[in-house]
Design an enzyme around this catalytic site. Structure first.
Site, PDB file in Angstrom:
ATOM      1  N   CYS A  48       6.430   5.215   8.614  1.00 32.83           N
ATOM      2  CA  CYS A  48       5.582   5.155   7.428  1.00 32.83           C
ATOM      3  C   CYS A  48       6.450   5.276   6.176  1.00 32.83           C
ATOM      4  CB  CYS A  48       4.538   6.270   7.429  1.00 32.83           C
ATOM      5  SG  CYS A  48       3.528   6.221   5.923  1.00 32.83           S
ATOM      6  N   ASN A  68       0.845  -1.190   0.000  1.00 32.12           N
ATOM      7  CA  ASN A  68       0.000   0.000   0.000  1.00 32.12           C
ATOM      8  C   ASN A  68       0.872   1.228   0.000  1.00 32.12           C
ATOM      9  OD1 ASN A  68      -0.282   1.893   2.530  1.00 32.12           O
ATOM     10  ND2 ASN A  68       0.267  -0.141   3.306  1.00 32.12           N
TER      11      ASN A  68
END
Lengths: 265, 304
Positions: free
Chosen positions: B130, B69
């Site tokens: 992230c 993702n």
């Protein structure tokens, strides 16, 4: 509470034309809850391969028999695995998902515009509209005759059907949007519904907006979860002030008002 | 009746099963499928100081037993989260862990200060890992000194338990774990996603709009279990383990490797009830094996 992922028995899995399949599942709960324009996530196997479900729109909702059906085109690994299913197999399902079409009660006549496999979610919509006594016209376009699947069921419901192919192999030579322009010139419908490839939807949305006819379109997008948590399937919309905002195709959609969609590219 | 309650540095949970950040939004969608109170807690979607619209699509690509993702921290911003999400979540009866992500140490500090007095929040998870943003993110979590700096900035601004979420994209996970422990992290959560890429051979281009993404799902589980094992040996800080957990047996692997709690991520995307199934499965397993308290299992794989 909504039902999570469950397993459903395949009642029928047949090839209609090369690359086009119909899948019928025993799924009473889904049949009970489903509305035209909604979809389900389908997992062709019970293993972790492939991991993600495949979002496929509901093509048939039979509450009496407790069955739902899907019409799909094989485009990759997931749909190829679906195509291998046989009656008696079990597959993972989650749904119904998404918002579905809004039925316009004041329209006497409605036009459905389908591009290729985009015809799939329009059948339960046509059934619901006919049920309300409306005049329904299906305008169905595809690249060639081989890609036109599923229109007989609309004729059986009593819909008028017009067909266009880009190569002229069946019906009028041209696009579904050419049929739409012709149809609007003859009789103004109270509502337009469309599903198909993005360029077609964009053109339909423009025609509807210019003509001032309310129009709903069903979008397709690559999805992770199908129920709104992964943020994988966002599209661009206008908010009430005309400002750009993000909407999840799986949750706020897949059906959107045509004049709310912002078309990039 | 088996005892599933766990306590990690003051964070008390009725069972060790959490929803992992980025796969559960702020809980509303999942609450349509099961009672959130059946879980230990929720680690909400990565929240930033200002709203973020995230990356352009495609954001998701399937891989063997996993997915990539690159959503890019799409979220409404910390102010909106406090106004609209936390009050609702606080009524759901599960632990609330707010995942915070910043573009600079000052961002993290500002969010910690803002969130500290908010009623209902049980802990902050500091996302220094992230892989899908331009500034900060992964770059913070792969440098032990920067990681420690951010944790100490957050530590100084809140009394809430501080969880450091580590990136697996490093040579030595224990170096980062020791650094964040020394900087005042109360809990360590791992792993975030592994950087990966998928190329469409028909177009000759990466599938994701941002080329690279974060790999999660069953494919990463052995890597995650190995890292939990290593971190358990390296530090005293309690661990929340995550990475490809789909079943109760998967969760037990993490617990036996040393995690006191576990989080369910990608499995939720394949079944909204996945975390509930894991929590129920753990209780059944304990009953079947005659284990009275889940804490007895933490780290048992290390015993000779």
């Amino acid at each position: 509470m909504k039902t999570g992922k469950v397993f459903a028995e395949v009642k029928e899995s047949i090839c209609l034309k090369p690359g086009f399949y119909r899948l019928v599942l025993k799924a009473s709960q889904m049949a009970k809850e489903a509305k035209p324009g909604q979809f389900a996530m389908l997992w062709p196997t019970k293993s972790q391969e492939p991991l993600l479900g495949r979002p496929i729109s509901l093509h048939g909702i039979d509450q009496k028999k407790g069955e739902v059906s899907f019409l799909y085109q094989t485009v990759g690994r997931g749909t190829a695995l679906l195509a291998n299913l046989e009656a008696g197999n079990e597959i993972g399902i989650l749904g119904p998902l998404g918002n579905g079409f809004t039925l316009q009660s004041n329209a006497k006549k409605v036009v459905l515009v389908a591009g290729g496999i985009g015809i799939a979610p329009l059948l339960p919509l046509a059934a619901a509209l006919k049920n309300e006594g409306k005049k329904v016209e299906l305008l169905f376009g595809a690249a060639k005759c081989d890609f036109l699947v599923g229109m007989d069921a609309f004729a059986d419901l009593g819909c008028a059907v017009a067909v266009a192919t880009v190569d002229g192999s069946l019906g009028q030579k041209g696009l579904a949007t050419d049929l739409l322009k012709d149809s609007l010139a003859k009789e103004r419908p109270g509502h337009i519904y469309a599903c198909g490839p993005k360029p077609m939807l964009k053109a339909v949305a423009e025609i509807a907006t210019e003509s001032g006819i309310p129009c709903q379109i069903s979008l397709e997008e690559r999805m992770g979860c199908g129920f709104g948590v992964c943020m994988g399937c966002v599209c661009h919309q206008k908010d009430e002030n005309g400002k750009e905002k993000l909407a999840r195709v799986c949750k706020e959609g897949p059906v959107f008002e045509a004049d709310e969609v912002i078309w990039h590219g | 009746m088996v005892d599933l309650t766990v306590e990690l540095a003051g964070l008390r949970l009725k069972n060790p099963v959490l929803l992992a950040s980025g796969t559960c939004g702020y809980g509303r969608e999942l609450s349509e499928y099961f009672d959130l109170a059946s879980l230990g807690g929720i680690m909400v979607k990565g929240t930033t100081l200002r709203p973020r619209s995230g990356n352009i699509t495609p954001r998701i690509a399937e891989t063997p037993a996993g997915l990539l993702n690159s959503v890019g921290l799409q979220n409404p911003g910390v102010k909106k989260v406090i106004e609209t999400e936390i009050p609702w979540l606080a009524k759901q009866g599960l632990g609330i862990i707010v995942n915070i992500a910043g573009e600079s140490p000052a961002d993290y500090a500002a969010m910690a200060e803002t969130l500290d007095p908010v009623a209902g929040i049980d802990a902050l998870e500091v996302n220094i890992s992230c892989p899908n943003v331009e500034a900060g993110g992964l770059a913070f979590g792969t440098d032990a000194k920067v990681a420690a700096d951010i944790i100490s900035w957050v530590r100084a601004k809140t009394k809430l338990p501080v969880i450091a979420k580590l990136s697996p994209n490093v040579t030595d996970i224990t170096e980062i774990a020791r650094a964040v422990e020394a900087a005042g992290a109360d809990i360590i959560s791992l792993i975030n996603t592994l950087q990966g890429m998928v190329i469409d051979v028909e177009t000759g281009k990466p599938v994701l709009s941002r080329m690279m993404g974060g790999l999660s799902g069953p494919a990463v589980k052995p890597v995650a279990v190995r890292m939990v094992w290593q971190v358990y040996k390296a530090v005293k800080t309690p661990i929340i383990g995550m990475g490809g957990i789909t079943t109760a047996a998967d969760a037990l692997e993490f617990i036996m490797a040393g995690a006191k709690a576990v989080a369910i991520g990608s499995a939720t995307l394949t079944n909204p009830c996945a975390a509930l199934n894991v929590a129920e499965g753990l209780a059944e397993w304990l009953v079947a094996k005659g284990v009275a308290n889940i804490n007895e299992l933490v780290g048992i794989a290390h015993r000779g």
